[in-house]
Design a protein around this motif. Structure first.
Motif, short mmCIF file in Angstrom:
data_model
loop_
_atom_site.label_atom_id
_atom_site.label_comp_id
_atom_site.label_asym_id
_atom_site.label_seq_id
_atom_site.Cartn_x
_atom_site.Cartn_y
_atom_site.Cartn_z
N GLY A 32 44.37 46.20 45.80
CA GLY A 32 44.28 44.94 46.45
C GLY A 32 43.56 43.69 45.29
N LYS A 33 43.29 44.47 44.01
CA LYS A 33 42.99 43.23 43.02
C LYS A 33 44.10 42.88 41.94
CE LYS A 33 39.57 45.95 41.37
NZ LYS A 33 38.48 46.25 40.45
N HIS A 38 48.51 26.91 43.55
CA HIS A 38 48.39 28.01 43.07
C HIS A 38 47.52 28.69 44.38
CE1 HIS A 38 48.85 27.08 38.92
NE2 HIS A 38 48.47 28.28 38.73
N ASP A 39 46.87 27.98 44.93
CA ASP A 39 46.18 28.62 46.39
C ASP A 39 47.10 29.07 47.44
OD1 ASP A 39 43.74 28.13 45.30
OD2 ASP A 39 43.25 26.46 46.56
N CYS A 86 50.34 35.96 48.34
CA CYS A 86 50.12 37.26 47.60
C CYS A 86 49.20 38.22 48.43
CB CYS A 86 49.54 37.12 46.20
SG CYS A 86 50.79 36.58 45.12
N GLN A 87 48.01 37.79 48.68
CA GLN A 87 46.92 38.38 49.47
C GLN A 87 47.41 38.97 50.72
OE1 GLN A 87 43.61 35.72 48.75
NE2 GLN A 87 43.02 36.75 46.93
N GLY A 93 53.32 46.20 43.11
CA GLY A 93 53.89 45.17 42.38
C GLY A 93 54.23 43.92 43.38
N ILE A 94 53.86 42.66 43.30
CA ILE A 94 54.48 41.66 44.14
C ILE A 94 55.47 41.02 43.39
CG2 ILE A 94 53.47 39.51 45.30
CD1 ILE A 94 50.75 40.35 45.16
N TYR A 95 56.68 41.11 44.08
CA TYR A 95 57.80 40.35 43.77
C TYR A 95 57.90 39.03 44.27
CZ TYR A 95 62.57 39.20 42.54
OH TYR A 95 63.71 38.43 42.15
#
Ligand code: PDD
Length: 285
Positions: A40-41, A67-68, A74-75, A87-89
Motif C-alpha cells: 500500500g505504500k 496530483h491529488d 492510485c489509492q 505496480g500501478i499502470y
C-alpha cells in the motif's frame, strides 16, 4: 479478477472496454506511467505524476487532473486490489474520435485507464538472492523523443524481443555514435573503478524515476561518486559492473553482456552498497 479504472468508474478488468477508434489503440497516441507500491505504500509518486504531466503537455494532451486526483485513483486501485506488492499502470490517451484522422480531434475527452499488476516483493541487497540479469547490445532504432513516456512502444518492444529471443532479460541500446542511451524498458548505469556513471538526460532516454531517485540517494550519501555523462560502448564492455533500473526492478545487477561476463561475472560490491542505500531511502520520495 483485478479491478481497473476506466474513465469514471471501477470495474473488473475483463469488463473494461474501449472503442476501436480510441487514438491510443489506433495511433499509440497517449502517455503512461508505472508506479510501484509495496503493502500500500507508493514509491516516487510525485515524480511519476510530474513526469506524466510533462508527457501530456509534451504531446499537447489537455487534462486538468491534479496530483491529488491521481493519488486518490492510485489509492483506490490499491485498496480494491488488496494492497500487496503492486505496480500501478496509468494511461491517458487522446480519446475516441468518430473517425481515423491524424490531426488532434477537438472536443474529444481523453480516455483514462488504470489497473494494477503483481510485482516481486521489495528487492533486497543480497548477492545470493538477487536476480542476475543478462543483456544483449544493439543499436537504438527508436524515435528521437524517448524522453516522452509514450504508449507507442513498438520500438521498445522490438528491441526487448531481440534480447528475449536470445535468452536475455534486456537489450542495452547505443546511438549512431556508439554511445549508451538506455535499455528497452530500463535506464542503464555502469560502474568503473568505484565510480557510478550514467548517460545524461536528453531526448534519447526516459527520465527514469528510479534513475533519478538512485542518483539523488547516492549523492546525498556521498560515499560513491556519481557522474552523469556520455558513456561509450567500449566503456560499457570494459565496466566492472552494469546496472539497469526501473520501477519494478529497482537496481538490477547485470552479470552477462552479449554472452560475456561483466567484470568478475558476479554481482559487484558497489551494487550491494547502492541497492542497500536505495532500500533504506526509497520511501523518502
Ligand atoms: N519501464 N526507460 C524505459 C524505456 C522504460 O520503459 C522505463 C520504465 C525506464 C525506467 O523508468 P522508471 O524508473 O521510471 O520506471 C527507462 C516501465 C516500468 C514499463 O514500461 O513497464
Amino acid at each position: 479478477m483485478s479491478i481497473a479504472f476506466l474513465n469514471d468508474s471501477y470495474m473488473p478488468i475483463g469488463e473494461a472496454k474501449i472503442s476501436p477508434l480510441d487514438r491510443g489503440f489506433l495511433f499509440g497516441d497517449g502517455i503512461y506511467e508505472v508506479i510501484p507500491s509495496y503493502e500500500g505504500k507508493l514509491l516516487g509518486f510525485t515524480g511519476h505524476i510530474d513526469r506524466m504531466l510533462d508527457g501530456l503537455a509534451g504531446i499537447g494532451l489537455v487534462l486538468d487532473w491534479t496530483h491529488d486526483q491521481w493519488k486518490s485513483l492510485c489509492q483506490e486501485l490499491l485498496t480494491q486490489n488488496g494492497n500487496g506488492n503492486l505496480g500501478i499502470y496509468l494511461q491517458v490517451s487522446r480519446g475516441a474520435d468518430n473517425k481515423r484522422y491524424h490531426a488532434f480531434p477537438e472536443a474529444v475527452a481523453p480516455t483514462i485507464f488504470g489497473f494494477t499488476f503483481a510485482i516481486p516483493s521489495s528487492p533486497i541487497a543480497d548477492r545470493t538472492a538477487a536476480k542476475r540479469y543478462s543483456v544483449i547490445t544493439t543499436q537504438d532504432l527508436r524515435w528521437q523523443r524517448c524522453h516522452i513516456k509514450s504508449t507507442a512502444l513498438l520500438g521498445n518492444v522490438l528491441h526487448f524481443q531481440q534480447g528475449h529471443e536470445q535468452g536475455n532479460d534486456e537489450a542495452l541500446l547505443y546511438n549512431a555514435n556508439n554511445e549508451l542511451t538506455e535499455a528497452s524498458s530500463c535506464n542503464a548505469f555502469i560502474v568503473k573503478d568505484g565510480v557510478v556513471i550514467t548517460p545524461p538526460l536528453d531526448n534519447q532516454l526516459l527520465p527514469g524515476i528510479t534513475r533519478n531517485m538512485l542518483i539523488d540517494i547516492l549523492r546525498k550519501d556521498g560515499s560513491i561518486p556519481v557522474e552523469e555523462r556520455v558513456v561509450s560502448m567500449s566503456e560499457v564492455h570494459a565496466a566492472d559492473e552494469i546496472w539497469i533500473t526501473s520501477s519494478t526492478k529497482e537496481v538490477g545487477a547485470v552479470t552477462t553482456i552479449d554472452g560475456n561476463p561483466v567484470g568478475t561475472g558476479d554481482i559487484g560490491d558497489t551494487w550491494i552498497k547502492a541497492q542497500t542505500l536505495f532500500s533504506n531511502h526509497k520511501y523518502d520520495y
